[in-house]
Design an enzyme around this catalytic site. Sequence first.
Site, PDB file in Angstrom:
ATOM      1  CG  ASP A  83      -5.602  34.223  47.915  1.00  0.00           C
ATOM      2  OD1 ASP A  83      -5.752  33.626  48.739  1.00  0.00           O
ATOM      3  OD2 ASP A  83      -6.648  35.293  47.361  1.00  0.00           O
ATOM      4  CE  LYS A 126     -10.467  29.193  48.286  1.00  0.00           C
ATOM      5  NZ  LYS A 126     -10.142  30.142  48.402  1.00  0.00           N
ATOM      6  CG  MET A 169      -9.071  31.721  37.571  1.00  0.00           C
ATOM      7  SD  MET A 169     -10.500  31.872  38.170  1.00  0.00           S
ATOM      8  CE  MET A 169     -11.699  33.023  37.868  1.00  0.00           C
TER       9      MET A 169
END
Length: 278
Positions: A51, A73, A186
């Site tokens: 990732d 991502k 996030m």
Amino acid sequence: MNSFVDFAAIATAFGGGGGTVYLVGAGPGDPDLLTVRAARLLREADVIVHDHLVGPDVLAVAGARARRIYVGKERSRHTLQQGDINALLVQLAREHACVVRLKGGDPFVFGRGGEELQALAAAGVPFEVVPGITAACGVAAYAGIPLTHRDYAHACTFVAGHLKDGSCDLDWAALARANQTVVIYMGLAGLAHICAALMAHGLPPDHPAAVVEQGTLLDQRVVAATLATLPAQVDAAGLQSPCLTIVGEVVRLRGQLAWFEPRALASAMACPAAAEGS
């Protein structure tokens, strides 16, 4: 006694045409925080699917022969959609003995690890899980902020700063309870909204909060403030993702417990070389 997995035996058991997917947590960033088993698997892997939050220092632990596939991502930019990643893992497992699916932190904490294992299970692909130090624990420790403390926090809640549909409609009343620490993953883009919502649901404007950028790495930065002032201070400091937000009275302890000063450490590491050249 060596109890490590015999990947050749696995390949033989699957007729040479299949193997196992290892869902591995890479920890919060510092490669020294990899588990022993994670490091072993990286060295033995045939292919590593990793990732965005897996840094080059962690990947450097991998064996030279391992094929590396980036499926990271970032906000509003996905290399592959989740369904395509799931299908890729199934395909790779049918071609290789040891497939490492490498995720930052712990793969079961906001890492979609459960979704990927569901796809593997449906396809009949064997898998194992190697937990990692989740970002909340690792980053808070390196920032000098204990997540719990008998005088300040009797509970700790991990929450994603945005939901699957992109919204930030969380259980604010539960998150604004006293005597707990809230760790928000996030949440940098919605920081102002998060702070305002917590205050609207009962936390005082002077409630301590902090944002940690690049936690556990030499470019780590920490902005510690209050709910009322944190968004402006983070903007002024120019913090960028990846960041972790910590809300709670435990943030007050950073002044006493901050032990990791990466910029000072980097300068100290550079001093011997500078002296030799003088």
